[in-house]
Motif scaffolding. Structure first.
Motif, short mmCIF file in Angstrom:
data_model
loop_
_atom_site.label_atom_id
_atom_site.label_comp_id
_atom_site.label_asym_id
_atom_site.label_seq_id
_atom_site.Cartn_x
_atom_site.Cartn_y
_atom_site.Cartn_z
N ASN A 2 0.16 0.41 -26.61
CA ASN A 2 -0.31 1.78 -26.39
C ASN A 2 -0.80 1.98 -24.96
O ASN A 2 -0.52 3.00 -24.32
N ASN A 3 -1.50 0.98 -24.44
CA ASN A 3 -2.05 1.09 -23.08
C ASN A 3 -0.96 1.10 -22.02
O ASN A 3 -1.05 1.84 -21.03
N ILE A 4 0.07 0.28 -22.20
CA ILE A 4 1.12 0.25 -21.17
C ILE A 4 1.92 1.55 -21.19
O ILE A 4 2.35 2.04 -20.14
N ALA A 5 2.10 2.13 -22.38
CA ALA A 5 2.76 3.45 -22.44
C ALA A 5 1.91 4.50 -21.71
O ALA A 5 2.43 5.33 -20.96
N SER A 6 0.58 4.44 -21.92
CA SER A 6 -0.32 5.38 -21.24
C SER A 6 -0.30 5.16 -19.73
O SER A 6 -0.30 6.13 -18.96
N LEU A 7 -0.28 3.89 -19.30
CA LEU A 7 -0.27 3.60 -17.86
C LEU A 7 1.03 4.07 -17.21
O LEU A 7 1.01 4.64 -16.10
N PHE A 8 2.14 3.83 -17.87
CA PHE A 8 3.42 4.29 -17.31
C PHE A 8 3.47 5.82 -17.25
O PHE A 8 4.00 6.40 -16.29
N LEU A 9 2.91 6.47 -18.28
CA LEU A 9 2.87 7.94 -18.27
C LEU A 9 2.00 8.44 -17.13
O LEU A 9 2.36 9.40 -16.43
N THR A 10 0.86 7.78 -16.92
CA THR A 10 -0.02 8.13 -15.80
C THR A 10 0.69 7.94 -14.47
O THR A 10 0.64 8.81 -13.58
N ALA A 11 1.36 6.78 -14.32
CA ALA A 11 2.08 6.50 -13.07
C ALA A 11 3.21 7.51 -12.85
O ALA A 11 3.46 7.94 -11.72
N ALA A 12 3.89 7.90 -13.95
CA ALA A 12 4.97 8.88 -13.84
C ALA A 12 4.43 10.24 -13.39
O ALA A 12 5.03 10.93 -12.55
N ASN A 13 3.27 10.64 -13.94
CA ASN A 13 2.66 11.90 -13.52
C ASN A 13 2.26 11.86 -12.05
O ASN A 13 2.44 12.82 -11.30
N ARG A 14 1.71 10.71 -11.64
CA ARG A 14 1.34 10.57 -10.21
C ARG A 14 2.59 10.56 -9.35
O ARG A 14 2.60 11.11 -8.25
N TRP A 15 3.65 9.93 -9.82
CA TRP A 15 4.94 9.91 -9.09
C TRP A 15 5.41 11.33 -8.83
O TRP A 15 5.82 11.67 -7.72
N ASN A 36 0.54 22.95 -5.46
CA ASN A 36 -0.14 23.03 -6.76
C ASN A 36 0.71 23.77 -7.78
O ASN A 36 0.83 23.33 -8.94
N TYR A 37 1.28 24.88 -7.36
CA TYR A 37 2.11 25.66 -8.28
C TYR A 37 3.32 24.85 -8.75
O TYR A 37 3.67 24.87 -9.94
N MET A 38 3.97 24.16 -7.85
CA MET A 38 5.16 23.38 -8.21
C MET A 38 4.78 22.24 -9.16
O MET A 38 5.49 21.95 -10.13
N ASN A 39 3.66 21.59 -8.87
CA ASN A 39 3.19 20.52 -9.76
C ASN A 39 3.01 21.01 -11.18
O ASN A 39 3.51 20.42 -12.13
N TRP A 40 2.24 22.09 -11.29
CA TRP A 40 1.96 22.61 -12.62
C TRP A 40 3.21 23.14 -13.31
O TRP A 40 3.35 23.03 -14.53
N LEU A 47 0.80 -1.22 0.00
CA LEU A 47 0.00 0.00 0.00
C LEU A 47 0.84 1.27 0.00
O LEU A 47 0.51 2.25 -0.66
N LEU A 48 1.94 1.26 0.75
CA LEU A 48 2.79 2.45 0.81
C LEU A 48 3.40 2.74 -0.56
O LEU A 48 3.42 3.89 -1.01
N SER A 49 3.88 1.70 -1.22
CA SER A 49 4.46 1.86 -2.56
C SER A 49 3.37 2.24 -3.56
O SER A 49 3.61 3.02 -4.49
N LYS A 50 2.16 1.68 -3.39
CA LYS A 50 1.04 2.05 -4.25
C LYS A 50 0.72 3.54 -4.11
O LYS A 50 0.49 4.24 -5.10
N ALA A 51 0.68 4.00 -2.86
CA ALA A 51 0.28 5.38 -2.60
C ALA A 51 1.33 6.38 -3.05
O ALA A 51 1.00 7.48 -3.52
N THR A 52 2.60 6.02 -2.92
CA THR A 52 3.69 6.97 -3.23
C THR A 52 4.37 6.65 -4.56
O THR A 52 5.25 7.38 -4.98
N TYR A 53 3.95 5.55 -5.23
CA TYR A 53 4.56 5.12 -6.50
C TYR A 53 6.07 4.93 -6.32
O TYR A 53 6.87 5.27 -7.20
N TRP A 54 6.43 4.37 -5.18
CA TRP A 54 7.84 4.16 -4.84
C TRP A 54 8.51 3.21 -5.83
O TRP A 54 9.70 3.37 -6.14
N TRP A 55 7.74 2.25 -6.33
CA TRP A 55 8.31 1.28 -7.27
C TRP A 55 8.74 1.94 -8.58
O TRP A 55 9.54 1.36 -9.33
N MET A 56 8.27 3.16 -8.83
CA MET A 56 8.64 3.88 -10.06
C MET A 56 9.99 4.56 -9.95
O MET A 56 10.52 5.06 -10.95
N ASN A 57 10.57 4.61 -8.74
CA ASN A 57 11.83 5.34 -8.56
C ASN A 57 12.91 4.87 -9.51
O ASN A 57 13.56 5.65 -10.20
#
Length: 1483
Positions: free
Chosen positions: A1135-1148, A1194-1198, A224-234
């Motif tokens: 195409n879907n896995i590229a989209s999912l990784f991009l989504t996960a990277a944005n969340r990261w 919010n400002y830093m994210n954008w 759950l911690l890695s899910k919430a923080t996307y730690w596995w994407m590091n």
């Protein structure tokens, strides 16, 4: 202050044990230390030893196999436990503040418990992932001890009358509950899996995904911690810095996320509906059933995030209110068991406690928000894959008559796949907003009303009233975007024609005419873009101005409604934060509603109809193992007969029976009482080559073998090589239509089927290739293998080889039988055939393929020359300039400042100055508005204090007035609104100016570029600069630039304000800034790669859909539907896995930026509180600093997101700038236009003196020291083998090549001295490939509009096209479709002849003009040349040698030199002449 575990006051009862040790509060706390110390001492050695020796023997992803029961529950309980322990620590510290000495027992046990809680989850995680469960015994003991100790403590509290009013009692009770639950979870794991005290624990295998190392998307499998923080994407994000991300790096999708899995889920949802609704309702119910559960989870996360979002304003209000009170001390708490106890109210009145709670609330809120985004997007992506697969399966069952009747086009299907499925996906993404926004608005308005009363409702009304205006603007934006797209499509169509016909345009000096046409359409597009920019600027302005207007209205009304209005900093800045929260959902509402409408519309497009039949009274049989030919006039139904046999046409009556011996792979024939549809379904594979050649976007080998993505089973076997040879060595070509036809036939020959259908395979082939294919391919390969062949053809000379002939007429069978049978039964038909066969048999040609010449010329360019024209990305690893890998990686990590400079400089100095000044002034004014509010509210607090001191009931009566502050505040707000408008207009107009300038420069540079650019650069690459890249510059960069500048300046403003309020914040800012820098540095590289990967994987998917639709008949004939479905699944998953990784990277990124933002809030809050309590910092500035701190994340994210987007988009500027560096042709000459005599050249005399020619300064010459003299009116034929220099000879007359030695003199003027436009406008040429442009016949004959109608009709009459044009509606103004497709090949060539005649020039060049036309058209051309051009000089580049037998002079070339130069009669008299050998070879 002295320090002791139990305190050391003189009157302390902390050490009193008269009533027993368990009745001593300090001893109870000390007793609770025991379990935590036990766990820390037991687990630390084990944790340091490591887990490698105990890891599972199954090769899986480390740290991902989570298989213990109750795994997620344990993590949730642990998170709650840690939060309660933090509260216990805080409560202890606050309670200890009332003591004279420090009582460590109030918070030290809780601190140890916090450490033990963290250690327990780390320890558990290592045990689980290492699969060594016997070590869980230590945790079991710990939970037992902790539960017992806390229970004793709770019981003693209850015994001494301590109850729920004391916070510590509540905390202890919650800890008892949590330790009990964790103990139950532990017991469940041990008993459920029989891990401890059992001899035979069950064997548990990891899931299939984790055994496959190709699966690298680990979000579903981590804790759950890695899910919430996307730690596995590091690791993934940081590795992108060292190696570019491609499909190999991201690997495969997990099984549950694959398109096939989700398609099966969706299909089951459709099938499970008992009462089947119709239309969109059916789709929505199925989607809800298949994908509703994760969507509910996303909505739940969003609810929690939005509710936690209100903690910010409430905590700000509480903090400012607490520090603004005169008496900041808390009432002395009660003492029990020798220790202090405080209530929840007293606890929450502590400003530091509120700061910590705010920090924790922000962490939790951001985590829930990102989790909601991720789940919604993942669900949308899964849904998209399922819908695309369902559409594809529908296409596979689609009747081809739908396509032929125009009921469904390839474009419509591509729109379904690319647009409508994405609309549904984005609806699912925005769906949580649809449910959460009403709650957010209601709660926000209630809190505002609580703070400000009725004035809050008026401010909220301002936002609500202006929200529909925003929706109206968004609708207008959508409409103007659609209008812009229409003009853009028209412009691209014209640009495409310009690029495809660029050689002809340059040769005729018409490039500026077509350039003006493109510019005219571009001006219409720019007019639409101006409207788009206007509405965009209004939208940006409203987003910025509405919050200002709402706050101004609210405060004005609030001050005037009440004489004693409460406008303290606590109220003002809490209200300000609430307004910022309230504005977001009201603005999003328009987007969500629009997306919902689009999704509802999109779901209504999935219905198709069937088409009508065309054949009648057909009763034939095809003999097994024989060659059957079908002949007849155009449109008589020959192709339809093949399609009917394959089941591609709908049957009205009759049957199609497939004999079991036709193919060994075919099943037994169906019984006679079955329908025709069943007969078709039961048939085996048929090798089918359609009349219109169909190719995949794949390699030549894959096109022939259909074995996509792997080495074909017979790649180099005799069969494969023989097929290639039979189709005339197509292996080494870039494909023209004729070559596509040969590949299509090669595919049919290669397939291992006993049935072969060939639909007019000779239509695009010349006589030589047709004979070669007939002899080696059909007669030798197919007939020798005893395969049943059905051949549709117009080449009647091949009827001699037919075993069976079927003649068709008007959709029916005219006759059938052998040739001898037809000779006897239909003598008239046979005589007609005989005449045509004799005429066709007279055709002969030398195989000189124009495409070979073009390819050879392209190959002659060196890599060095080609490299100057390439426009690769900075990050391209394959760049020839970047051999050093580390240098490439550095370039990928660098922001393209140079491209940014090019973009901004294109706007001009004035606009750029206005843009910069307006942005700086606007954000300075925004800070000034908030600062003035802080100043105003601080004076309100001071005035209230004075009023109390002076016993004034109303503040105004004591001499304080709001009017001065309100006036300044109003002026500042009005100026801010005006500057918001100015900045939004400046940004959009800057983008518009840049778009106009760059496209204008690009177009003018391209039309003036030398032909070598077009020979060495793929047409698609150049066209992309005008399409994708121009669209990015037109519509995307201005928006991204505005967002980037706004978010950057807001971030700088916020950090500046916080630093001003609390300078000590600068110390904490440094490490936070360094962390931010590295996060954005790594993210930008990964994000750019993933965005490009997502785009690049979408193109093959869309291409596969269009290819399938176009080749549906071939696919179904070969029974290759499963193979193509599998290919579709591969493209969709990629195409879907590229989209999912991009989504996960944005969340990261966003999670990390949000956490850093929460740290900023914590540091700012603690520093502000301390500064206010000890240094008398005004409460208004405290509120100001905290309000800005809340916005930082919010400002830093954008800022980082927009920086990454801008980096990708600036690639378009870089690519266009690469083309802008192209050196143009030298259009100037030593002579001016006025110095060239009118009517030159009048005679047509040509002198070629020591001429040497090359295509580029870096290449070898293609003509060497050529000398020739052509007298006025002579007809000169030039022949030679491929690569001999014939075409280079003709191009030299137009200075299309580099004439580095010698000269060409025409009518006593050296052509090198002439202006290029003048030279080319005075000569005429007819090329091998006839080129017509969309428009009218008049435009194609005379784009300059100089000729009269009489001249045009004369030219058409000479070209024998006058009757054809007369019969067309509109005559000279009749429409010509793109490429002239509404005319035959021969007619198009005759139009080119007429075009050349209209120019009336005395010199005509014919560059293999008869190579691609039939004998009849060729004879017309020859006749016209000898009559209409009798008085003109004609240079004929010969394709068929017999065309120059009547020439006055023949030039034979070889390797760039003139080999023979004489009259044809003289050369033919020499038996050993090369020309004689050419003529002899033709016969």
């Amino acid at each position: 202050m002295s320090l002791a575990f139990c305190g050391n006051e003189n009157n302390s009862v902390a050490y009193n044990v008269d009533g027993g040790v368990l009745n001593n509060g300090c001893f109870l706390d000390a007793l609770n230390v025991v379990p935590h110390v036990f766990l820390l001492f037991i687990t630390f050695p084990i944790l340091f030893i490591g887990w490698g020796s105990q890891s599972s023997k199954v090769h899986i992803h480390h740290s991902t196999w989570l298989h213990f029961p109750g795994h997620n529950l344990r993590w949730l309980l642990t998170f709650v436990l840690l939060f309660i322990l933090v509260c216990e620590i805080a409560e202890g510290i606050v309670s200890d503040g009332f003591s004279q000495s420090l009582h460590l027992h109030l918070y030290m046990p809780a601190g140890l418990a916090f450490m033990a809680g963290i250690t327990s989850i780390i320890y558990y995680h290592n045990i689980e992932t290492s699969n060594f469960p016997k070590l869980l015994l230590a945790l079991l003991i710990y939970w037992v001890l902790a539960f017992i100790m806390k229970t004793i403590k709770f019981a003693k509290y209850t015994e001494h009358g301590i109850g729920p009013r004391q916070l510590r009692y509540c905390i202890t009770g919650l800890l008892v509950l949590l330790y009990g639950l964790l103990l139950a979870v532990e017991i469940n794991v041990i008993l459920g899996r029989r891990y401890v005290c059992f001899a035979d624990p069950p064997e548990v295998k990891p899931p299939e995904d984790l055994q496959d190392l190709g699966v690298r998307f680990l979000q579903p499998f981590v804790n759950l911690l890695s899910k919430a923080t996307y730690w596995w994407m590091n690791t993934f994000i940081t590795s992108a810095h060292r190696r570019p991300i491609d499909l190999k790096v991201i690997g495969k999708l997990p099984i549950a996320m694959r398109a096939l899995t989700n398609y099966i889920k969706l299909r089951k949802a459709f099938d499970d509906q008992k009462v089947t609704p119709q239309g969109p309702k059916l789709i929505w119910q199925a989607l809800r059933k298949a994908f509703g559960r994760p969507l509910i989870l996303s909505i739940t996360f969003r609810f929690l995030a939005d509710l936690l979002g209100f903690a910010g304003p409430l905590c700000i209000s509480g903090i400012v209110h607490h520090i603004s009170k005169d008496n900041r001390t808390i009432q002395q708490p009660m003492t029990l068991l020798g220790i202090y106890f405080i209530s929840s109210k007293e606890f929450l009145e502590n400003a530091y406690v509120l700061a910590v709670l705010l920090f924790l609330a922000l962490l939790l809120q951001r985590t829930f928000l990102q989790a909601s985004y991720y789940v919604a997007i993942e669900t949308g992506i899964n849904l998209r894959g399922a819908i695309q697969t369902k559409i594809y399966n529908k296409i596979m069952r689609l009747c081809t008559s739908n396509m032929s009747m125009g009921e469904l086009t390839v474009a419509q299907i591509c729109n379904l796949v690319a647009i409508d499925t994405n609309q549904l996906m984005w609806f699912f993404f925005l769906c949580p907003n649809l449910w959460a926004m009403p709650v957010q608005i209601i709660v926000g308005v209630i809190l505002l009303y609580y703070l400000l009363g009725i004035s809050a409702l008026i401010g909220a009304t301002v936002i609500a009233v202006l929200a529909p205006v925003q929706y109206f603007v968004a609708t207008k934006l959508s409409q103007t975007q659609k209008s812009t797209l229409e003009y853009s499509s028209e412009r691209l169509k014209k640009t495409n024609e310009l690029l495809r016909g660029i050689k002809l345009l340059k040769l005729y000096a018409w490039e500026h005419i077509f350039c003006d046409s493109v510019e005219e359409t571009r001006s219409k597009e720019l007019t639409s873009l101006k409207a788009f920019a206007l509405y965009s600027s209004i939208s940006i302005f409203m987003n910025a101005a509405i919050p200002i207007a709402a706050v101004l209205t609210t405060f004005v009304v609030h001050v005037h409604i009440s004489e004693d209005a409460d406008l303290s900093p606590a109220v003002a800045f809490a209200s300000l934060s609430l307004f910022h929260i309230l504005v977001t959902p009201l603005f999003l509402l328009s987007s969500v509603v629009r997306s919902t409408v689009k999704a509802l519309v999109s779901s209504g497009y999935f219905t198709w109809t069937d088409g009508p039949p065309t054949l009648s009274n057909v009763d034939i049989k095809i003999p097994i193992g024989k060659l059957t030919m079908i002949v007849g006039q155009v449109g008589c139904g020959k192709s339809s007969l093949l399609l009917a046999a394959l089941g591609e046409m709908q049957k009205v009556s009759g049957t199609v029976t497939w004999n079991r011996s036709v193919t060994s792979s075919s099943p037994l024939p169906p019984p006679q009482n079955q329908t025709d549809t069943n007969h078709i379904k039961k048939r085996g594979a048929v090798a089918y080559a359609s009349q219109k050649p169909w190719l995949l976007n794949a390699t030549l080998v894959e096109n022939i073998t259909f074995e996509m993505g792997r080495v074909p089973r017979a790649f180099m076997d005799e069969s494969f090589l023989f097929v290639i040879k039979s189709c005339s060595d197509i292996f080494f070509h870039i494909f023209s239509r004729g070559q596509k036809q040969r590949i299509s036939v090669a595919r049919a020959l290669y397939q291992q089927t006993n049935l072969v259908f060939l639909d007019d395979p000779f239509s695009a082939l010349d006589i030589h290739l047709s004979d070669h294919l007939m002899q080696d391919g059909i007669l030798k390969l197919l007939r020798e293998e005893k395969r049943t062949v059905v051949l549709v053809t117009h080449k009647l000379q091949y009827l001699l080889h037919a075993d069976w002939i079927i003649a068709m007429k008007d959709g029916t069978i005219q006759t059938e039988g052998t040739l001898k049978d037809i000779q006897n039964s239909e003598p008239e038909l046979f005589e007609q055939w005989k005449t045509l066969m004799h005429r066709q048999d007279q055709e002969f040609e030398t195989v000189i393929n124009d495409l070979e010449r073009k390819n050879l010329r392209r190959a002659m360019y060196s890599r060095e020359a080609a490299r100057t024209e390439e426009d690769e990305e900075e990050e391209s690893v394959e760049s020839d300039d970047d051999d050093n890998m580390s240098q490439v990686m550095r370039q990928r990590a660098t922001i393209p400042w140079r491209s940014c400079g090019i973009y901004l400089s294109s706007a001009g100095l004035l606009l750029l100055t206005v843009l910069l000044l307006s942005q700086l002034l606007k954000h300075s004014l925004m800070v000034a508005i908030d600062y003035w509010l802080a100043h105003w509210t601080s004076h309100v607090i001071r005035a209230k204090t004075d009023a109390i001191a002076r016993n004034c009931t109303i503040v105004q009566y004591c001499g304080f007035s709001h009017s001065w502050y309100l006036s300044v505040f109003s002026v500042l707000c009005c100026l801010g609104i005006i500057l918001c408008l100015a900045t939004s207009v400046a940004v959009e107009w800057t983008g518009l100016k840049v778009a106009k300038e760059l496209h204008h420069d690009l177009l003018n540079k391209i039309i003036l570029a030398p032909m070598r650019l077009f020979e060495t650069t793929p047409l698609g690459s150049i066209l992309n600069r005008f399409s994708t890249d121009t669209n990015t510059i037109d519509q995307h960069i201005p928006t991204t630039l505005e967002c980037l500048s706004r978010s950057t300046l807001l971030c700088v403003s916020a950090l500046g304000v916080i630093s001003y309020v609390t300078p000590v914040f600068l110390i904490a800012l440094l490490p936070l800034a360094v962390t931010c820098y590295f996060i954005q540095k790594y993210f930008r590289v990964a994000s750019r790669d993933l965005q490009q990967l997502e785009d690049s994987t979408q193109l093959p998917l869309l291409s596969h859909f269009s290819e399938t639709v176009e080749g549906l008949t071939t696919i179904r004939a070969l029974r290759y539907e499963p193979r193509f479905r599998q290919r579709l699944l591969q493209f969709t998953d990629a195409n879907n896995i590229a989209s999912l990784f991009l989504t996960a990277a944005n969340r990261w990124l966003e999670v990390r930026m949000e956490y850093i933002g929460a740290c900023v809030v914590l540091v700012a809050a603690v520093a502000s509180i301390t500064n206010s309590l000890y240094n008398q910092l005004s409460t208004g500035l405290v509120g100001l600093g905290l309000t800005y701190a809340l916005m930082v994340s919010n400002y830093m994210n954008w800022m980082v997101r927009n920086l990454a987007d801008m980096e990708v988009q600036l690639g378009s500027v870089k690519r266009i700038n690469g083309l802008l560096k192209t050196e143009p042709e030298n259009y100037e000459g030593l002579l001016t236009v006025s110095q060239v005599p009118d009517g030159w050249p009048r005679q047509g005399e040509i002198k070629i003196q020591n001429l040497s020619v090359r295509y580029d300064a870096t290449l070898k010459p293609v003509l060497k020291n050529v000398n020739a003299h052509i007298s006025p009116g002579q007809k000169v034929g030039i022949c030679g083998r491929t690569g001999s220099g014939k075409s280079s000879f003709s191009l030299a007359f137009f200075r299309m090549v580099d004439m580095f030695e010698g000269r060409i003199v025409i009518d006593d003027i050296d052509i090198a001295k002439l202006p290029l436009q003048t030279l080319r406008s005075r000569l005429s040429i007819i090329l091998q490939d006839p080129i017509l442009f969309s428009g009218t016949i008049r435009f194609n004959l005379d784009p300059e509009m100089k000729a009269t109608d009489e001249m045009l009709w004369e030219a058409l009459d000479i070209a024998q096209l006058k009757p054809v044009v007369k019969s067309l509606p509109g005559g000279l103004d009749a429409a010509v479709t793109e490429g002239g497709e509404n005319f035959s090949q021969g007619q198009r060539q005759l139009f080119c002849l007429a075009r050349a005649f209209v120019r009336k020039s005395s010199i005509l060049i014919m560059d293999e003009a008869t190579a691609s036309i039939d004998m009849a058209t060729e004879s017309i051309l020859q006749k016209v040349v000898m009559t209409a051009f009798a008085d003109r000089t004609v240079v004929i580049i010969a394709h068929r040698v017999h065309t120059i037998l009547n020439a006055d002079l023949v030039i034979v070339m070889k390797r760039g030199i003139i080999l023979e130069y004489d009259r044809p009669e003289a050369l033919l008299d020499k038996e050993d002449s090369v020309f004689t050998s050419f003529v002899r070879a033709d016969k």
